[in-house]
Design a protein around this motif. Structure first.
Motif, PDB file in Angstrom:
ATOM      1  N   ARG A 130      11.039  -6.848   7.118  1.00  0.00           N
ATOM      2  CA  ARG A 130      10.551  -6.803   5.618  1.00  0.00           C
ATOM      3  C   ARG A 130      11.177  -7.538   4.721  1.00  0.00           C
ATOM      4  O   ARG A 130      10.308  -8.358   3.982  1.00  0.00           O
ATOM      5  CB  ARG A 130      11.242  -5.089   5.029  1.00  0.00           C
ATOM      6  CG  ARG A 130      10.858  -3.944   5.638  1.00  0.00           C
ATOM      7  CD  ARG A 130      11.431  -2.722   5.345  1.00  0.00           C
ATOM      8  NE  ARG A 130      11.066  -1.354   5.846  1.00  0.00           N
ATOM      9  CZ  ARG A 130      11.582  -0.549   5.954  1.00  0.00           C
ATOM     10  NH1 ARG A 130      12.769  -0.458   4.990  1.00  0.00           N
ATOM     11  NH2 ARG A 130      11.269   0.677   6.514  1.00  0.00           N
ATOM     12  N   ASP A 142       4.564  -1.622   3.838  1.00  0.00           N
ATOM     13  CA  ASP A 142       5.197  -0.691   4.485  1.00  0.00           C
ATOM     14  C   ASP A 142       5.582   0.453   3.310  1.00  0.00           C
ATOM     15  O   ASP A 142       5.493   0.273   2.361  1.00  0.00           O
ATOM     16  CB  ASP A 142       6.544  -1.466   5.302  1.00  0.00           C
ATOM     17  CG  ASP A 142       7.684  -1.880   4.377  1.00  0.00           C
ATOM     18  OD1 ASP A 142       7.393  -1.550   3.080  1.00  0.00           O
ATOM     19  OD2 ASP A 142       8.579  -2.259   4.632  1.00  0.00           O
ATOM     20  N   GLU A 170       4.028  -6.097   4.726  1.00  0.00           N
ATOM     21  CA  GLU A 170       4.566  -6.347   6.054  1.00  0.00           C
ATOM     22  C   GLU A 170       3.557  -7.108   6.667  1.00  0.00           C
ATOM     23  O   GLU A 170       2.450  -6.951   6.642  1.00  0.00           O
ATOM     24  CB  GLU A 170       4.593  -4.856   6.600  1.00  0.00           C
ATOM     25  CG  GLU A 170       5.246  -4.547   7.933  1.00  0.00           C
ATOM     26  CD  GLU A 170       5.281  -3.234   8.741  1.00  0.00           C
ATOM     27  OE1 GLU A 170       4.246  -2.736   8.993  1.00  0.00           O
ATOM     28  OE2 GLU A 170       6.540  -2.726   8.525  1.00  0.00           O
ATOM     29  N   ARG A 174      14.220  -3.792  11.570  1.00  0.00           N
ATOM     30  CA  ARG A 174      13.147  -3.513  10.617  1.00  0.00           C
ATOM     31  C   ARG A 174      13.456  -3.982   9.276  1.00  0.00           C
ATOM     32  O   ARG A 174      12.436  -4.588   8.491  1.00  0.00           O
ATOM     33  CB  ARG A 174      13.276  -1.853  10.675  1.00  0.00           C
ATOM     34  CG  ARG A 174      12.567  -1.371  11.847  1.00  0.00           C
ATOM     35  CD  ARG A 174      12.329   0.071  11.613  1.00  0.00           C
ATOM     36  NE  ARG A 174      13.147   0.939  11.127  1.00  0.00           N
ATOM     37  CZ  ARG A 174      14.285   1.490  12.210  1.00  0.00           C
ATOM     38  NH1 ARG A 174      13.915   1.534  13.632  1.00  0.00           N
ATOM     39  NH2 ARG A 174      15.229   2.281  11.671  1.00  0.00           N
ATOM     40  N   ASP A 175      14.702  -3.916   8.706  1.00  0.00           N
ATOM     41  CA  ASP A 175      15.055  -4.276   7.482  1.00  0.00           C
ATOM     42  C   ASP A 175      14.994  -5.895   7.165  1.00  0.00           C
ATOM     43  O   ASP A 175      14.459  -6.230   6.217  1.00  0.00           O
ATOM     44  CB  ASP A 175      16.515  -3.829   7.170  1.00  0.00           C
ATOM     45  CG  ASP A 175      16.805  -2.433   6.881  1.00  0.00           C
ATOM     46  OD1 ASP A 175      15.695  -1.806   6.611  1.00  0.00           O
ATOM     47  OD2 ASP A 175      17.709  -1.953   7.215  1.00  0.00           O
TER      48      ASP A 175
END
Length: 323
Positions: free
Chosen positions: A50, A3, A9, A46-47
């Motif tokens: 990851r 990412d 990712e 999203r964080d």
């Protein structure tokens, strides 16, 4: 595939492993019990996505397997970036670490892990921006633009801005002023300010600020104060009540627009300019510290960087070998 943080990712596994399941439970907790907004939830998803991908590459799929080193390595990966992606800025990396810290704090409180491996990992601090200071001629334009006509409001706004620049007061300190905080007739022009933490300081006033305050108190304030029920506030609004911080800021913004300085003025601009111009004029930093009401000289030292920029400008313009 990586990412834009330089962290691998991966697609979501067909079956949720324990760490993924625990993360989903935390996100549900935030949504249902904490009422976190959809925007924040999306960012946290999203964080943590990851983060889980980062851990999976290292064979970590259970909450109890995570060590502090994993969290610090993840932060380092965010900041360093990868071959095909730039590093994350400090603010973006800090948000990701906040999400990871929240996840592990939840897991520790729920008893899923014996301890919190992210507790000692602090988000990266964003770079400290130097305060914006106006040039002396820009301050003069701003002060001149504060008073349009000779109305009570114009006298008040001019007095307010002269006070802010003449004393280095915060906007909140100026609006909190009472009449007893000003000197009696015949005394040296000073003002008593109540700063953060209830710390009181006495600051001298220059003749311009003193004259502007005198004009406001004699010709302007009685008119506006008469519309109210009586207040000890130095600065009052059209209804006779104490001028709010927001109203004071609106007066500053209006003057900035009239002076064509709208993009250069913030609530602290006159305070920053006060400190910078004192240092440019040779004032001792300890004196400036006392005038600003800083508990530590370290806080005041940021203005020395601004003053250094001024010295560079002068050097570049004046020294024959500067260019």
């Amino acid at each position: 595939m990586t990412d834009n943080a330089g962290v691998p990712e991966t697609s979501a596994p067909s079956g949720r492993h324990p760490l993924r399941r625990s993360t989903d439970e935390w996100l549900d907790h935030l949504r249902v019990e904490r009422g976190v907004s959809a925007h924040t939830l999306a960012a946290y998803r999203r964080d943590t996505g990851r983060y889980l991908a980062f851990l999976a590459e290292r064979g970590v799929r259970r909450p109890e397997q995570v060590q502090e080193a994993h969290v610090t390595d993840f932060l380092a990966a965010l900041r360093a970036g990868g071959p095909d992606a730039p590093p994350l800025a400090a603010t973006s990396a800090a948000r990701a670490v906040v999400a990871v810290r929240g996840l592990h704090r939840f897991l520790a409180l729920e008893g899923e892990t014996p301890s919190d491996p992210a507790r000692a990992v602090t988000p990266p601090a964003p770079p400290r921006r130097l305060p914006k200071a106006l040039r002396v001629d820009e301050v003069e334009r701003l002060l001149s633009a504060a008073s349009v006509g000779d109305t009570p409001a114009a006298l008040r706004d001019r007095a307010l801005l002269e006070l802010l620049y003449g004393s280095g007061a915060r906007v909140s300190e100026a609006t909190a002023l009472d009449l007893d905080d000003l000197p009696s007739t015949g005394e040296d022009p000073v003002v008593r300010l109540l700063g953060k933490g209830g710390k009181e300081r006495i600051v001298p006033l220059g003749s311009y600020a003193a004259d502007a305050l005198g004009a406001w108190l004699v010709r302007g304030r009685p008119v506006l104060a008469g519309a109210g029920r009586g207040t000890a506030a130095v600065f009052v609004n059209r209804r006779g009540g104490r001028l709010s911080r927001q109203s004071a800021w609106n007066a500053i913004k209006a003057a900035a627009r009239r002076a064509d300085l709208a993009d250069s003025v913030s609530p602290h601009t006159l305070r920053h300019s006060f400190a910078t111009h004192l240092l440019d004029g040779g004032a001792d930093i300890r004196v400036v510290q006392e005038l600003l009401g800083h508990s530590s000289v370290t806080t005041t030292q940021i203005y020395t960087h601004v003053s250094t920029e001024r010295m560079r400008e002068v050097y570049a313009q004046a020294h024959p070998r500067a260019r």
